[in-house]
Structure formats: C-alpha cells, structure tokens
Design an enzyme around this catalytic site. Structure first.
Site, PDB file in Angstrom:
ATOM      1  N   GLY A   7       0.809  -1.231   0.000  1.00  0.00           N
ATOM      2  CA  GLY A   7       0.000   0.000   0.000  1.00  0.00           C
ATOM      3  C   GLY A   7       0.834   1.270   0.000  1.00  0.00           C
ATOM      4  N   GLY A   8       2.051   1.182  -0.529  1.00  0.00           N
ATOM      5  CA  GLY A   8       2.969   2.326  -0.507  1.00  0.00           C
ATOM      6  C   GLY A   8       2.623   3.441  -1.477  1.00  0.00           C
ATOM      7  CB  ALA A   9       0.823   3.768  -4.595  1.00  0.00           C
ATOM      8  N   GLY A  10      -0.446   4.684  -1.419  1.00  0.00           N
ATOM      9  CA  GLY A  10      -1.572   5.359  -0.764  1.00  0.00           C
ATOM     10  C   GLY A  10      -1.093   6.555   0.042  1.00  0.00           C
ATOM     11  CG  PHE A  11      -2.855   9.832   3.301  1.00  0.00           C
ATOM     12  CD1 PHE A  11      -2.085  10.970   3.097  1.00  0.00           C
ATOM     13  CD2 PHE A  11      -3.511   9.677   4.525  1.00  0.00           C
ATOM     14  CE1 PHE A  11      -1.954  11.939   4.096  1.00  0.00           C
ATOM     15  CE2 PHE A  11      -3.389  10.627   5.517  1.00  0.00           C
ATOM     16  CZ  PHE A  11      -2.602  11.758   5.309  1.00  0.00           C
ATOM     17  CB  ILE A  12      -0.520   6.178   5.829  1.00  0.00           C
ATOM     18  CG1 ILE A  12      -1.685   7.004   6.396  1.00  0.00           C
ATOM     19  CG2 ILE A  12       0.505   5.895   6.924  1.00  0.00           C
ATOM     20  CD1 ILE A  12      -2.575   6.261   7.373  1.00  0.00           C
ATOM     21  N   GLY A  13       1.015   5.144   3.226  1.00  0.00           N
ATOM     22  CA  GLY A  13       2.091   4.332   2.652  1.00  0.00           C
ATOM     23  C   GLY A  13       3.119   5.174   1.909  1.00  0.00           C
ATOM     24  CB  THR A 133      -7.874   2.146  12.005  1.00  0.00           C
ATOM     25  OG1 THR A 133      -8.741   3.159  12.490  1.00  0.00           O
ATOM     26  CG2 THR A 133      -8.727   0.887  11.806  1.00  0.00           C
ATOM     27  CG  ASP A 134      -8.553   5.610  16.262  1.00  0.00           C
ATOM     28  OD1 ASP A 134      -9.035   5.432  15.125  1.00  0.00           O
ATOM     29  OD2 ASP A 134      -8.489   6.736  16.806  1.00  0.00           O
ATOM     30  CD  GLU A 135     -12.234   4.847  11.613  1.00  0.00           C
ATOM     31  OE1 GLU A 135     -13.259   4.343  11.143  1.00  0.00           O
ATOM     32  OE2 GLU A 135     -11.621   5.778  11.069  1.00  0.00           O
ATOM     33  CE1 TYR A 158     -10.320   0.983   6.966  1.00  0.00           C
ATOM     34  CE2 TYR A 158     -11.152   2.345   8.763  1.00  0.00           C
ATOM     35  CZ  TYR A 158     -10.092   1.837   8.042  1.00  0.00           C
ATOM     36  OH  TYR A 158      -8.808   2.175   8.379  1.00  0.00           O
ATOM     37  CE  LYS A 162      -6.808  -1.749   8.833  1.00  0.00           C
ATOM     38  NZ  LYS A 162      -5.662  -1.930   7.895  1.00  0.00           N
TER      39      LYS A 162
HETATM   40  P1  NAD Z   1      -5.240   4.696   1.207  1.00  0.00           P
HETATM   41  O1  NAD Z   1      -6.633   4.302   0.859  1.00  0.00           O
HETATM   42  O2  NAD Z   1      -4.787   6.084   0.950  1.00  0.00           O
HETATM   43  O3  NAD Z   1      -4.200   3.738   0.450  1.00  0.00           O
HETATM   44  C1  NAD Z   1      -4.362   2.351   0.378  1.00  0.00           C
HETATM   45  C2  NAD Z   1      -3.343   1.805  -0.618  1.00  0.00           C
HETATM   46  O4  NAD Z   1      -3.478   0.377  -0.658  1.00  0.00           O
HETATM   47  C3  NAD Z   1      -3.525   2.314  -2.054  1.00  0.00           C
HETATM   48  O5  NAD Z   1      -2.291   2.683  -2.605  1.00  0.00           O
HETATM   49  C4  NAD Z   1      -4.119   1.114  -2.783  1.00  0.00           C
HETATM   50  O6  NAD Z   1      -3.789   1.084  -4.169  1.00  0.00           O
HETATM   51  C5  NAD Z   1      -3.489  -0.044  -2.024  1.00  0.00           C
HETATM   52  N1  NAD Z   1      -4.271  -1.277  -2.120  1.00  0.00           N
HETATM   53  C6  NAD Z   1      -5.622  -1.401  -1.903  1.00  0.00           C
HETATM   54  N2  NAD Z   1      -5.988  -2.681  -2.118  1.00  0.00           N
HETATM   55  C7  NAD Z   1      -4.863  -3.372  -2.449  1.00  0.00           C
HETATM   56  C8  NAD Z   1      -4.602  -4.729  -2.782  1.00  0.00           C
HETATM   57  N3  NAD Z   1      -5.595  -5.642  -2.805  1.00  0.00           N
HETATM   58  N4  NAD Z   1      -3.329  -5.096  -3.068  1.00  0.00           N
HETATM   59  C9  NAD Z   1      -2.321  -4.173  -3.066  1.00  0.00           C
HETATM   60  N5  NAD Z   1      -2.514  -2.869  -2.772  1.00  0.00           N
HETATM   61  C10 NAD Z   1      -3.779  -2.475  -2.468  1.00  0.00           C
HETATM   62  O7  NAD Z   1      -5.058   4.290   2.741  1.00  0.00           O
HETATM   63  P2  NAD Z   1      -4.292   5.070   3.907  1.00  0.00           P
HETATM   64  O8  NAD Z   1      -5.172   6.117   4.445  1.00  0.00           O
HETATM   65  O9  NAD Z   1      -2.924   5.413   3.447  1.00  0.00           O
HETATM   66  O10 NAD Z   1      -4.209   3.911   5.005  1.00  0.00           O
HETATM   67  C11 NAD Z   1      -3.150   2.968   4.990  1.00  0.00           C
HETATM   68  C12 NAD Z   1      -3.342   1.982   6.122  1.00  0.00           C
HETATM   69  O11 NAD Z   1      -3.373   2.668   7.367  1.00  0.00           O
HETATM   70  C13 NAD Z   1      -4.650   1.191   6.032  1.00  0.00           C
HETATM   71  O12 NAD Z   1      -4.386  -0.136   6.435  1.00  0.00           O
HETATM   72  C14 NAD Z   1      -5.571   1.894   7.015  1.00  0.00           C
HETATM   73  O13 NAD Z   1      -6.517   1.004   7.546  1.00  0.00           O
HETATM   74  C15 NAD Z   1      -4.567   2.350   8.062  1.00  0.00           C
HETATM   75  N6  NAD Z   1      -4.943   3.567   8.811  1.00  0.00           N
HETATM   76  C16 NAD Z   1      -5.379   4.692   8.159  1.00  0.00           C
HETATM   77  C17 NAD Z   1      -5.662   5.857   8.891  1.00  0.00           C
HETATM   78  C18 NAD Z   1      -6.090   7.137   8.204  1.00  0.00           C
HETATM   79  O14 NAD Z   1      -6.412   8.111   8.882  1.00  0.00           O
HETATM   80  N7  NAD Z   1      -6.067   7.226   6.879  1.00  0.00           N
HETATM   81  C19 NAD Z   1      -5.535   5.836  10.275  1.00  0.00           C
HETATM   82  C20 NAD Z   1      -5.086   4.669  10.909  1.00  0.00           C
HETATM   83  C21 NAD Z   1      -4.788   3.546  10.164  1.00  0.00           C
HETATM   84  P1  TYD Z   2     -13.225  10.659   7.521  1.00  0.00           P
HETATM   85  O1  TYD Z   2     -12.187  11.609   7.049  1.00  0.00           O
HETATM   86  O2  TYD Z   2     -14.028   9.907   6.518  1.00  0.00           O
HETATM   87  O3  TYD Z   2     -12.495   9.649   8.530  1.00  0.00           O
HETATM   88  P2  TYD Z   2     -13.144   8.542   9.540  1.00  0.00           P
HETATM   89  O4  TYD Z   2     -14.548   8.305   9.172  1.00  0.00           O
HETATM   90  O5  TYD Z   2     -12.296   7.355   9.251  1.00  0.00           O
HETATM   91  O6  TYD Z   2     -12.971   9.105  10.918  1.00  0.00           O
HETATM   92  O7  TYD Z   2     -14.223  11.449   8.451  1.00  0.00           O
HETATM   93  C1  TYD Z   2     -13.763  12.161   9.585  1.00  0.00           C
HETATM   94  C2  TYD Z   2     -14.970  12.737  10.283  1.00  0.00           C
HETATM   95  O8  TYD Z   2     -15.556  13.747   9.442  1.00  0.00           O
HETATM   96  C3  TYD Z   2     -16.070  11.717  10.542  1.00  0.00           C
HETATM   97  O9  TYD Z   2     -16.681  12.027  11.806  1.00  0.00           O
HETATM   98  C4  TYD Z   2     -17.058  11.939   9.419  1.00  0.00           C
HETATM   99  C5  TYD Z   2     -16.922  13.421   9.119  1.00  0.00           C
HETATM  100  N1  TYD Z   2     -17.129  13.847   7.716  1.00  0.00           N
HETATM  101  C6  TYD Z   2     -17.973  14.934   7.439  1.00  0.00           C
HETATM  102  O10 TYD Z   2     -18.579  15.520   8.342  1.00  0.00           O
HETATM  103  N2  TYD Z   2     -18.115  15.316   6.139  1.00  0.00           N
HETATM  104  C7  TYD Z   2     -17.483  14.695   5.110  1.00  0.00           C
HETATM  105  O11 TYD Z   2     -17.678  15.077   3.930  1.00  0.00           O
HETATM  106  C8  TYD Z   2     -16.593  13.598   5.407  1.00  0.00           C
HETATM  107  C9  TYD Z   2     -15.871  12.859   4.304  1.00  0.00           C
HETATM  108  C10 TYD Z   2     -16.449  13.212   6.734  1.00  0.00           C
END
Ligand code: NAD
Ligand code: TYD
Length: 351
Positions: A7-13, A133-135, A158, A162
C-alpha cells in the site's frame, strides 16, 4: 535493512516510503495494486532512488506474494494495503472484505512461508508490522481514551474488516510464532491525502467555492495525527516493537469536526480569495449511518516504551496541510477531475 511495504502508493504508505527511502536509507519494495486510492505521483520524489523498487500486485494473489518474498527477501514487512474509506464501505463492502481480510491472510501466509525457511538469527529478527486503526475500538463517550487493552467493538464495515485483520495478525503470532506487531492509529491528515476524507475534501471544496458538507451536527470528535508523525511511529514500531504486542499511535489532538472545518476556513480566509468568509460554505447534511461519536488515543505505551512522540500539533500540521494543497494543484486536480469529484458517499435509503 530490506523493507517490504504494502500500500505504498496510498496516503500513509507514500509518506512511509518517502521516509524509509530518503531518511532511513532502507532498501524498499513497494507492493501496491493501484486502486483508485493508489497514486504513483505521490512517490515522485523517490521514484528513481537506487534503494526503491515498485511491484504492481494484488496482496490477495498468494502466489505473487510468495514470489515477492522469495525474490526481495525482506527483513521487515510493513502492511498498509487496505480499502480505507468508511463511507465507501457503507456503499459496498466487497472490496473491504477482500483486501482487508482475505488480503491480510494472503500476506500472512506468504510471510510465514518465507519466515519458516530463514536461519535462526534472521528468524528472530524478522518483523511483520500490521498497520491498523483506532476505529476497531468503536466509539467513546465524552470521557476516556482508547488503550491497547480496550475491547474491540467496530461499527462500520471498514472498521469491522480491519478488526478481523488485526485478529488474524495476532493469531499468526500466537499460533505460528510469526513475529507480528500491530499498530492502531488515530485519524491522519497531511500532504497527498486523497480528497474523499474530511480534511482534504473540505480544503478543495472551499478552494472551488463548493458546499462543505458536515455530517449531522458536526460534534463528532476525531483525534488528528500529522501523517509524517505516523510514518516515524511506524518505523519505530516495526524496528523496535515487541512481537505479539499492540501499540496505539496518536498525538493528543482531539477536535470536533465542525471546529476542524472552521479552522480550515479561517486559514484560507487569510491567504486565498478572502472577499467573503469561507465558513459561509458550511452545510449540515444527513448524518453517516453508524457514525462513531468520538475517537481518542492513549499513546503512552509507544511514548514510554519506544520513545516516539508526535512533533506536530494540530495547529502547525493543519497550517502546513492547507498550504500544501494551495501549492500542489498538479497533484490533486487530476484526481478531482478523473477519479473522484467529491459527491456524497455512504448514504442509503431506509435509514
Ligand atoms: P489509502 O486508501 O490512501 O491507500 C491504500 C493503498 O493500498 C492504495 O495505494 C491502494 O492502491 C493499495 N491497495 C488497496 N488494495 C490493495 C490490494 N488488494 N493489493 C495491493 N494494494 C492495495 O489508505 P491510507 O489512508 O494510506 O491507510 C493505509 C493503512 O493505514 C490502512 O491499512 C488503514 O486502515 C490504516 N490507517 C489509516 C488511517 C487514516 O487516517 N487514513 C488511520 C489509521 C490507520
Ligand atoms: P473521515 O475523514 O471519513 O475519517 P473517519 O470516518 O475514518 O474518521 O471522516 C472524519 C470525520 O468527518 C467523521 O466524523 C465523518 C466526518 N465527515 C464529514 O462531516 N463530512 C465529510 O464530507 C466527510 C468525508 C467526513
């Protein structure tokens, strides 16, 4: 140090890969299938580094995962690939079950197969970090924090997917001895964040003069962590965390959604199109089904045991983030035009 990141092409990755390649100097293999959320443009700064390789592959493909392990021979696996957006999981959970649960199983299977064949010394040094995630802990009331011992109680498709994957990862440690570590982090924000999540969606809608859709009354609370702080935490946990343990990650930055949106508007008022306050665009819309009221992380185990601490406060991080979007239209414009333009997701009739 050889690190396989999924998942290195995603946001956190992508933040993690940039950190590992540029600051840690690790040899990195990024395994990503490039879903709608995967974007190689986020890796432009490292794409030609000699210590970076990319493999386009689906983590659910067990044969390809076994091959990737055999040829790259990682010391550490950092597993981030997932479907990550709650609203999309409400609209349809298929990809969440497939990638988050079946994909994690497939990767654990490949890791175990590879690890079984290692010499004793490499075997005990090997780490599989499962990033979660904390969710998974569900929703808090007005008081209290999530601790590593808080029982799992997920609300959305979701977070349930997880939670299932966390249980698999820990089971692979308890049953097979695989040196697994699990991290549970609060909401991230920062550069290269796909504009479906609250913060980037609000910034881009405000820039384009579009409504800022706040779900329900906006009183839901999230605990925000700047993504580069998370990337540092993940490397700390993967390299020094104890096998079989979980580590919560968060920066003590609880905010109500409505206050986050007002803060973004106020920053934009100071620097962009300030004829009328951007807060005029705030619109209350139908609440998210199963909307968790409050998340808040106790990260003291990670802070005291491994010495990590968040460097950004919400105030410094949100300022940097808004400015990043103002300066990097080349990154987000194609996503808004071709991938996702901001329409409401995750509502259905009958609720
Ligand atoms: P993201 O949706 O931005 O990126 C996910 C990445 O995974 C993408 O690059 C996608 O192409 C890749 N991917 C999806 N399915 C795949 C598959 N089957 N095989 C290979 N690659 C695949 O996600 P993110 O926000 O960067 O989150 C990354 C991780 O961190 C996730 O596991 C998420 O549950 C966890 N996390 C996210 C948050 C947050 O706030 N975004 C917080 C805590 C934990
Ligand atoms: P989100 O960024 O989707 O993260 P998560 O649901 O994983 O916490 O949403 C963050 C908070 O913002 C959540 O309480 C839902 C709310 N939200 C809105 O109020 N409006 C929006 O358009 C979105 C996407 C989220």
């Amino acid at each position: 140090m050889r690190i396989l990141v999924t998942g290195g092409a995603g946001f956190i990755g992508s933040a993690l890969v940039r950190h590992l390649v540029s600051e840690i100097g690790a040899e990195v293999l990024n395994v990503d299938t490039l879903t709608y959320a995967g974007n190689l443009a986020s890796l432009k700064s490292v794409e030609s580094a000699p210590n970076y390789q990319f493999l386009r592959a689906d983590i659910c493909d067990r044969a390809r995962m076994r091959e990737a392990f055999a040829s790259f021979r990682p010391d550490i696996v950092m597993h981030l690939a997932a479907e990550s957006h709650v609203d999309r999981s409400i609209s349809g959970a298929d990809d969440f079950i497939q990638t988050n649960i079946v994909g994690t199983f497939s990767l654990l299977d490949a890791a175990r197969h590879y690890w079984d064949g290692l010499d004793a010394r490499y075997k005990s040094d090997f780490r599989f970090l499962h990033v979660s995630t904390d969710e998974v802990y569900g929703s808090l009331g007005d008081e209290g924090l999530f601790e590593e011992t808080t029982p799992y109680d997920p609300s959305s498709p979701y977070s349930a997917s997880k939670a299932a994957s966390d249980h698999l990862a820990i089971a692979w440690h308890r049953t097979y001895g695989l040196p697994v570590v699990v991290s549970n982090c609060s909401n991230n924000y920062g550069p290269f964040h796909f504009p479906e999540k609250l913060i980037p969606l609000m910034i881009l809608n405000a820039l384009e003069g579009k409504p800022l859709p706040v779900y329900g009354n906006g009183a839901n609370v999230r605990d925000w962590l700047y993504v580069e702080d998370h990337a540092r935490a993940l490397f700390t946990i993967a390299s020094r965390g104890r096998p079989g343990e979980k580590y919560n990650v968060g920066g003590r930055n609880e905010r109500r959604n409505i206050d986050v949106v007002h803060r973004i508007c106020a920053i934009l008022d100071g620097v962009y199109d300030n004829k009328e306050p951007h807060a005029r665009l705030i619109t209350n819309v139908t609440d998210r089904p199963g909307h968790d009221a409050r998340y808040a992380i106790d990260a003291s185990k990670l802070e005291s045991e491994l010495g990590w601490k968040a460097q950004e406060t919400f105030e410094t991080g949100i300022e940097k983030t808004v400015h990043w979007y103002l300066e990097n239209e080349w990154w987000w414009r194609p996503l808004r035009e071709k991938v996702y333009s901001g329409e409401r997701l995750g509502v259905f009739k009958g609720r």
